[in-house]
Design a protein around this motif. Sequence first.
Motif, short mmCIF file in Angstrom:
data_model
loop_
_atom_site.label_atom_id
_atom_site.label_comp_id
_atom_site.label_asym_id
_atom_site.label_seq_id
_atom_site.Cartn_x
_atom_site.Cartn_y
_atom_site.Cartn_z
N THR A 69 1.00 -1.38 0.19
CA THR A 69 -0.05 -0.14 0.01
C THR A 69 1.09 1.50 0.04
N VAL A 70 2.11 1.08 -0.10
CA VAL A 70 2.91 1.91 -0.10
C VAL A 70 3.54 2.20 -2.07
N ALA A 71 3.02 3.26 -2.75
CA ALA A 71 3.61 3.16 -3.58
C ALA A 71 4.11 5.04 -4.29
N GLY B 205 -3.16 5.30 -0.73
CA GLY B 205 -2.94 5.74 -1.03
C GLY B 205 -3.47 7.54 -1.38
N SER B 206 -2.71 8.25 0.04
CA SER B 206 -2.89 9.21 0.27
C SER B 206 -1.59 10.82 -0.57
N ASP B 207 -3.02 11.72 -1.08
CA ASP B 207 -2.34 12.55 -1.73
C ASP B 207 -0.65 13.40 -0.90
N TRP B 208 -0.48 13.10 0.16
CA TRP B 208 0.69 13.37 1.24
C TRP B 208 1.81 12.49 0.43
N VAL B 209 3.02 12.85 0.68
CA VAL B 209 4.05 12.35 -0.15
C VAL B 209 5.34 12.38 0.91
N VAL C 180 -21.57 2.29 -5.25
CA VAL C 180 -21.41 3.21 -4.43
C VAL C 180 -19.44 2.52 -4.23
N THR C 181 -18.72 3.30 -4.71
CA THR C 181 -16.84 3.32 -4.65
C THR C 181 -16.21 4.53 -4.00
N THR C 182 -15.48 4.21 -2.92
CA THR C 182 -14.65 4.98 -2.23
C THR C 182 -13.32 4.08 -0.92
N ALA C 183 -12.87 5.35 -0.36
CA ALA C 183 -12.26 4.83 0.25
C ALA C 183 -11.39 4.87 1.80
N ASP C 184 -11.03 4.08 2.24
CA ASP C 184 -10.97 5.42 3.65
C ASP C 184 -9.64 5.93 3.46
N HIS C 185 -8.82 6.63 2.71
CA HIS C 185 -7.65 7.32 2.59
C HIS C 185 -7.79 8.39 1.82
N ASP C 186 -8.86 8.59 1.13
CA ASP C 186 -9.03 8.74 -0.17
C ASP C 186 -8.82 10.67 0.15
N ASP C 187 -7.75 11.79 0.74
CA ASP C 187 -8.02 12.89 0.72
C ASP C 187 -7.93 14.05 -0.47
N ALA D 129 -4.87 6.30 -7.63
CA ALA D 129 -3.16 6.26 -7.82
C ALA D 129 -2.59 5.41 -6.45
N GLY D 130 -1.47 4.66 -7.79
CA GLY D 130 -0.69 3.89 -6.77
C GLY D 130 -1.92 2.76 -5.57
N LYS D 131 -2.74 2.67 -5.96
CA LYS D 131 -3.43 1.22 -5.65
C LYS D 131 -2.90 -0.19 -5.57
N PRO D 132 -2.65 -0.72 -5.17
CA PRO D 132 -1.71 -2.37 -4.82
C PRO D 132 -2.69 -3.29 -6.02
N THR D 133 -2.14 -4.31 -6.83
CA THR D 133 -3.13 -4.93 -7.62
C THR D 133 -3.77 -5.72 -6.94
#
Length: 711
Positions: A149-151, A172-176, A637-644, A680-684
């Motif tokens: 989960t780190v991309a 998947g966060s926008d923070w890098v 509906v699809t979403t994710a807990d770290h979608d910032d 972006a960066g979501k694992p396979t």
Amino acid sequence: MKYFSYKVAVLLAAAAVAASCSNMKQIKLLPYPETERGDVVDNYFGTEVPDPYRWLEDDNSEATAAWVAAENAVTQDYLSQIPFRGAIRERLTELWNYPKEGAPAKHGDWWYYSCNDGLQNQSVIWRTKEPGAPGEVFLDPNTLSDDGTVALAAMSFSKDGRWFAYSAAASGSDWVEIRVMDTADKSLTADRINWVKFSGARWAPDSKGFYYSAYDAPKKSAYSSKNEFQKVYYHELGTPQSADKLVYEDKAHPLRYFSAVPSEDGKWLFIVGSEGTSGSEILYKKVSEPKFRTLLPGFKADYMPVDCKDDQLYYVTNEDASNYALMKIDLNRPSRIETVIPEDGKSLLDGVGTAGGYLFASYLEDAQSRIRQYDYDGRLMRTVELPAIGTVGGFDGEKEDAELYYTLTNYTSPATVYKYDIASGASTLYKAPEVKFDPAQFTTEQVFFTSKDGTEVPMFITYRKGLKRDGKNPCLLYAYGGFQINLTPGFTPTTILFVEQGGIYCEANLRGGSEYGEAWHKAGMLENKQNVFDDFIAAAEYLVAEKYTSSDKLAIRGGSNGGLLVGACEVQRPDLYAVCFPAVGVMDMLRYHKFTIGWGWAVEYGSSDNEEQFSYIYKYSPLHNIKEGVKYPATLVTTADHDDRVVPAHSFKFAAAMQHAQAGDAPILIRIESKAGHGAGKPTSKRIDEATDQYAFLFQNIGVPYKVVKK
């Protein structure tokens, strides 16, 4: 406060389409969590707007966490009953499992390229002394976390090739976080840069350090707090982040993005500023000077730097050129601006790369790639003969290069790598992927349909050869329609899974993108946003009228701004589709700008803080146009807990409102991924899991059982 409870009566409902089809298993739907409806009401210029699910915006509350768990339990119980879910997962895994190799690029003495052996969660960075020769692993992102989960969000090499900076994004966060490697021995340096968003490392020409853009650390939630006052810094290698030099800030404008672009000769430094997703300005100064000056004022047009050569800045712009042109401006006499490559009246100039002392202009003709090679005086050297129709990437490199490598892909062919000889213009095959299906079985056509106001809109349609247009085919329609984003032919294993089942996959090039220039973009933004929804609805109506499919076999899908698209079209025309997939969508158009970087979209949508803009936003905002007593299509509906980026509260509130309003038997479910973000960066592994659930839901709710593919 009690926010939700399960209904006392155990009401077991079956999806309408499943119940009506004798050869489909009837799926039992658990009761939805009865989500508490609060009494929050906002007043917008005299219009009172209830917001009963405001409490779901708190991503740190125990009540929200409990609601998420309860909704996921209902969704997973439903999906677990679909008998062919496992077969879909097996086939998707097979289709995904092929070696994927990117185009090599030279940095220093090495050629670097990405490679995935098939099912690795993240692609690995390899390097070799010579393209085609055996290589070695340079950086494996799969080792940065236990679960993939780190991309890598961005990568860059210093000019001498000695240093490699990469931006790592977690869940998947926008923070890098920016880290640096020594390419000599692949060791990690002590350099560590945090609180970076929408920025990578831009190396200074002397290779001693790099520029980056960052925000102050959030005071509340890292994933929902509003981000303001982006600043540009310079980091010198071997020093702590606390010692980094502040290069540029704008205390008067908190809602702007800024990035630094140094000239290759080290003489000039540019700052590209933007108030949102379109419109920019360029500031400049000599590196030896203390202050920046305005070179190209904003923000009515777009300016994108390409190269700086002999004190001339080459840049692409749509100023007085809807299809874009390449210009150059004299930095010593900025009143002198010349056209290098004029606007093409028929084709969009999508970007310009440089390599081997030439300019490579990438054009879109009806959303398909064309490449033209120019010299720096704008003389056309040649139109590159591409091996196939599709989407091209990679015509960029260093001025010393004699060759470069590029990729070409379309709906039925994964990215194939070609070698290009810059002097002769010859392309030769370098690397073709080996896939587990026969591309010759499928075909893609481009059609043009008429939207509500008479505008002709293009659409790509992919299907198995020999298709009968009898109105009985499963069909999946995808689009985006916004932010100058162009949809061009591209490969995904999910498309093959669908079309080999007799499905028809469609992508419509709606207004709001820039497939036909800035005029096409503006026709789908601000007060014209309804045009985008009209285009999408017209695409669906065309597919039904031309007997590709029928409303009871038609699914629609879109993500982010495309999630808004699906949500708006679902509530405007619930009769037109059988299944809807709004993914990470902007559903609450009245409050989107209050979270993270949502304010940056106001140039595209407008803002509810403006009375005139509120009036048209309110008319289409998906959340606010759901009506009780309406039979809505089956919806996942699809979403994710770290979608910032598009915070999950949008999807939470939309799903809760739809479940409350639904008058039909079709399921309204929400799938909330953990340790994932906007995409972006979501694992396979997570991509396969999500696609499995979506296609199982699709086939179940159009009454068409998935058939196991014969090997």
